[in-house]
Design a protein around this motif. Structure first.
Motif, PDB file in Angstrom:
ATOM      1  N   PHE A 101       0.978  -1.278   0.084  1.00 43.40           N
ATOM      2  CA  PHE A 101       0.104   0.060   0.041  1.00 43.40           C
ATOM      3  C   PHE A 101       0.751   1.224  -0.025  1.00 43.40           C
ATOM      4  O   PHE A 101       0.569   2.296  -0.705  1.00 43.40           O
ATOM      5  N   TYR A 102       1.925   1.129   0.799  1.00 47.12           N
ATOM      6  CA  TYR A 102       2.660   2.456   0.973  1.00 47.12           C
ATOM      7  C   TYR A 102       3.630   2.370  -0.498  1.00 47.12           C
ATOM      8  O   TYR A 102       3.716   3.844  -1.001  1.00 47.12           O
ATOM      9  N   SER A 103       4.164   1.373  -0.908  1.00 45.13           N
ATOM     10  CA  SER A 103       4.954   1.620  -2.000  1.00 45.13           C
ATOM     11  C   SER A 103       3.971   2.241  -3.127  1.00 45.13           C
ATOM     12  O   SER A 103       4.350   3.016  -4.193  1.00 45.13           O
ATOM     13  N   ALA A 104       2.657   1.756  -3.370  1.00 47.40           N
ATOM     14  CA  ALA A 104       1.592   2.386  -4.295  1.00 47.40           C
ATOM     15  C   ALA A 104       1.576   3.677  -3.925  1.00 47.40           C
ATOM     16  O   ALA A 104       1.362   4.784  -5.040  1.00 47.40           O
ATOM     17  N   TYR A 105       1.347   4.433  -2.676  1.00 42.63           N
ATOM     18  CA  TYR A 105       1.066   5.706  -2.206  1.00 42.63           C
ATOM     19  C   TYR A 105       2.137   6.628  -2.360  1.00 42.63           C
ATOM     20  O   TYR A 105       1.909   7.765  -2.840  1.00 42.63           O
ATOM     21  N   GLN A 106       3.383   6.150  -2.378  1.00 43.89           N
ATOM     22  CA  GLN A 106       4.438   7.051  -2.545  1.00 43.89           C
ATOM     23  C   GLN A 106       4.741   7.877  -3.618  1.00 43.89           C
ATOM     24  O   GLN A 106       4.906   9.143  -3.456  1.00 43.89           O
ATOM     25  N   PRO A 107       4.477   7.357  -4.679  1.00 40.80           N
ATOM     26  CA  PRO A 107       4.428   8.073  -6.222  1.00 40.80           C
ATOM     27  C   PRO A 107       3.312   9.130  -5.928  1.00 40.80           C
ATOM     28  O   PRO A 107       3.216  10.375  -6.433  1.00 40.80           O
ATOM     29  N   MET A 108       1.989   8.934  -5.485  1.00 42.01           N
ATOM     30  CA  MET A 108       0.948   9.779  -5.373  1.00 42.01           C
ATOM     31  C   MET A 108       1.432  10.854  -4.549  1.00 42.01           C
ATOM     32  O   MET A 108       0.992  12.146  -4.706  1.00 42.01           O
ATOM     33  N   HIS A 109       2.104  10.532  -3.399  1.00 40.33           N
ATOM     34  CA  HIS A 109       2.409  11.681  -2.488  1.00 40.33           C
ATOM     35  C   HIS A 109       3.457  12.790  -3.265  1.00 40.33           C
ATOM     36  O   HIS A 109       3.192  13.887  -2.834  1.00 40.33           O
ATOM     37  N   GLN A 110       4.439  12.130  -3.818  1.00 40.16           N
ATOM     38  CA  GLN A 110       5.155  13.189  -4.634  1.00 40.16           C
ATOM     39  C   GLN A 110       4.688  13.932  -5.651  1.00 40.16           C
ATOM     40  O   GLN A 110       4.883  15.040  -6.049  1.00 40.16           O
ATOM     41  N   ILE A 111       3.440  13.269  -6.369  1.00 32.33           N
ATOM     42  CA  ILE A 111       2.773  14.077  -7.366  1.00 32.33           C
ATOM     43  C   ILE A 111       1.987  15.121  -6.544  1.00 32.33           C
ATOM     44  O   ILE A 111       1.842  16.151  -7.212  1.00 32.33           O
ATOM     45  N   ILE A 112       1.392  14.915  -5.490  1.00 30.82           N
ATOM     46  CA  ILE A 112       0.386  15.908  -4.652  1.00 30.82           C
ATOM     47  C   ILE A 112       1.306  16.766  -4.474  1.00 30.82           C
ATOM     48  O   ILE A 112       0.841  17.793  -4.784  1.00 30.82           O
ATOM     49  N   TYR A 113       2.420  16.627  -4.178  1.00 30.54           N
ATOM     50  CA  TYR A 113       3.466  17.828  -3.729  1.00 30.54           C
ATOM     51  C   TYR A 113       3.693  18.283  -5.163  1.00 30.54           C
ATOM     52  O   TYR A 113       4.210  19.899  -4.916  1.00 30.54           O
ATOM     53  N   GLY A 114       4.186  17.780  -5.898  1.00 30.86           N
ATOM     54  CA  GLY A 114       4.835  18.347  -7.271  1.00 30.86           C
ATOM     55  C   GLY A 114       3.695  19.269  -7.934  1.00 30.86           C
ATOM     56  O   GLY A 114       4.106  20.157  -8.516  1.00 30.86           O
ATOM     57  N   LEU A 115       2.348  19.002  -7.593  1.00 21.71           N
ATOM     58  CA  LEU A 115       1.435  19.814  -8.108  1.00 21.71           C
ATOM     59  C   LEU A 115       0.989  20.789  -7.566  1.00 21.71           C
ATOM     60  O   LEU A 115       0.061  21.756  -7.621  1.00 21.71           O
ATOM     61  N   ASP A 116       1.805  21.126  -6.287  1.00 21.85           N
ATOM     62  CA  ASP A 116       1.445  22.234  -5.217  1.00 21.85           C
ATOM     63  C   ASP A 116       0.433  22.110  -4.268  1.00 21.85           C
ATOM     64  O   ASP A 116      -0.313  23.109  -4.225  1.00 21.85           O
ATOM     65  N   TYR A 117      -0.082  21.020  -3.805  1.00 26.92           N
ATOM     66  CA  TYR A 117      -1.055  20.706  -3.017  1.00 26.92           C
ATOM     67  C   TYR A 117      -0.520  20.104  -1.719  1.00 26.92           C
ATOM     68  O   TYR A 117      -0.886  19.116  -1.016  1.00 26.92           O
ATOM     69  N   PRO A 118       0.253  20.978  -0.963  1.00 24.51           N
ATOM     70  CA  PRO A 118       0.861  20.541   0.350  1.00 24.51           C
ATOM     71  C   PRO A 118      -0.134  20.318   1.508  1.00 24.51           C
ATOM     72  O   PRO A 118      -0.088  19.268   2.255  1.00 24.51           O
ATOM     73  N   LYS A 119      -1.473  20.904   1.221  1.00 24.89           N
ATOM     74  CA  LYS A 119      -2.481  20.991   2.352  1.00 24.89           C
ATOM     75  C   LYS A 119      -2.995  19.579   2.128  1.00 24.89           C
ATOM     76  O   LYS A 119      -3.163  19.071   2.988  1.00 24.89           O
ATOM     77  N   VAL A 120      -3.066  19.261   1.130  1.00 25.90           N
ATOM     78  CA  VAL A 120      -4.004  17.837   0.611  1.00 25.90           C
ATOM     79  C   VAL A 120      -2.938  16.749   1.144  1.00 25.90           C
ATOM     80  O   VAL A 120      -3.258  15.859   1.701  1.00 25.90           O
ATOM     81  N   GLY A 121      -1.924  16.876   1.153  1.00 29.72           N
ATOM     82  CA  GLY A 121      -0.518  16.060   1.325  1.00 29.72           C
ATOM     83  C   GLY A 121      -0.751  15.865   2.909  1.00 29.72           C
ATOM     84  O   GLY A 121      -0.877  14.666   3.624  1.00 29.72           O
ATOM     85  N   PHE A 122      -0.808  17.125   3.734  1.00 35.01           N
ATOM     86  CA  PHE A 122      -0.870  17.167   4.999  1.00 35.01           C
ATOM     87  C   PHE A 122      -2.206  16.522   5.538  1.00 35.01           C
ATOM     88  O   PHE A 122      -2.241  15.542   6.504  1.00 35.01           O
ATOM     89  N   ILE A 123      -3.466  16.829   4.998  1.00 32.67           N
ATOM     90  CA  ILE A 123      -4.583  16.141   5.370  1.00 32.67           C
ATOM     91  C   ILE A 123      -4.570  14.550   5.286  1.00 32.67           C
ATOM     92  O   ILE A 123      -5.128  13.961   6.040  1.00 32.67           O
ATOM     93  N   ILE A 124      -4.132  14.144   4.232  1.00 36.14           N
ATOM     94  CA  ILE A 124      -3.911  12.797   4.031  1.00 36.14           C
ATOM     95  C   ILE A 124      -3.180  11.956   5.033  1.00 36.14           C
ATOM     96  O   ILE A 124      -3.325  11.150   5.671  1.00 36.14           O
ATOM     97  N   GLY A 125      -2.042  12.736   5.217  1.00 34.86           N
ATOM     98  CA  GLY A 125      -1.096  12.425   6.263  1.00 34.86           C
ATOM     99  C   GLY A 125      -1.817  12.147   7.891  1.00 34.86           C
ATOM    100  O   GLY A 125      -1.573  11.239   8.425  1.00 34.86           O
ATOM    101  N   PHE A 126      -2.461  13.504   7.961  1.00 38.61           N
ATOM    102  CA  PHE A 126      -3.262  13.272   9.120  1.00 38.61           C
ATOM    103  C   PHE A 126      -4.460  12.302   9.494  1.00 38.61           C
ATOM    104  O   PHE A 126      -4.553  11.767  10.304  1.00 38.61           O
ATOM    105  N   ALA A 127      -5.062  12.201   8.334  1.00 39.57           N
ATOM    106  CA  ALA A 127      -6.195  11.106   8.278  1.00 39.57           C
ATOM    107  C   ALA A 127      -5.743   9.694   8.582  1.00 39.57           C
ATOM    108  O   ALA A 127      -6.058   8.994   9.169  1.00 39.57           O
TER     109      ALA A 127
END
Length: 181
Positions: free
Chosen positions: A105-131
């Motif tokens: 699960f984490y291996s599949a999420y890691q690229p998503m995480h980088q894309i979320i930050y690459g698209l400049d959505y750090p708040k979304v990355g934070f919310i996902i991490g918090f959840a």
């Protein structure tokens, strides 16, 4: 995980869980390399107001768990023997397998995480991490007393699954699904 496990379980189980967690993380290295190579490309496209294709995400997800998947299968088949002969543990096999699946699960999420930050959505990355963190703590509190290290492993897997699903939903909305050829 370790903090809550240490509070609710004997020290020996904390040590066993620590070994299981470390072993399960072995398969994440390949997805980490893929993820780190995606960020600059996506970030550059985002800054230049270019469209980021869903193909980038979905191709990276296909390849990211390539090491974690066979390790999970190996943990299922050989985990008890490895733990017994290498570490002299006669317990922890099930938690090793669950954590190995969580590493998929984490291996599949890691690229998503980088894309979320690459698209400049750090708040979304934070919310996902918090959840994910809330899920992990909440489920651990529910399961640790009754199931010990297996309950903690389940909570870790569920938390990482929450991240994976949330990241996939967000990115599907933002960059779409890949084109079918």
């Amino acid at each position: 995980d370790m903090l809550l496990l240490g509070y609710f379980a004997p020290t020996s189980l904390v040590g066993i869980y620590g070994v299981m967690y470390s072993l399960s993380q072995f398969g994440i290295s390949f997805s980490s390399a893929i993820s780190k190579s995606i960020f600059p490309e996506v970030s550059t496209q985002s800054v230049n107001k270019e469209t980021v294709s869903g193909d980038v995400l979905w191709k990276s997800i296909q390849y990211a768990p390539v090491l974690a998947t066979p390790l999970s299968i190996g943990a299922l088949i050989f985990g008890d023997k490895i733990l017994l002969y290498v570490y002299s543990f006669n317990q922890g096999h099930l938690s090793l397998f669950i954590l190995a699946v969580a590493s998929i699960f984490y291996s599949a999420y890691q690229p998503m995480h980088q894309i979320i930050y690459g698209l400049d959505y750090p708040k979304v990355g934070f919310i996902i991490g918090f959840a994910s963190t809330l899920t992990n703590v909440g489920v651990t509190l529910l399961l640790v007393k009754q199931f010990g290290i297996v309950g903690v492993a389940i909570s870790t897997a569920l938390a990482l699954l929450v991240s994976l699903i949330a990241g996939a939903v967000f990115l599907t909305d933002k960059i779409g699904l890949p084109e079918l050829y």
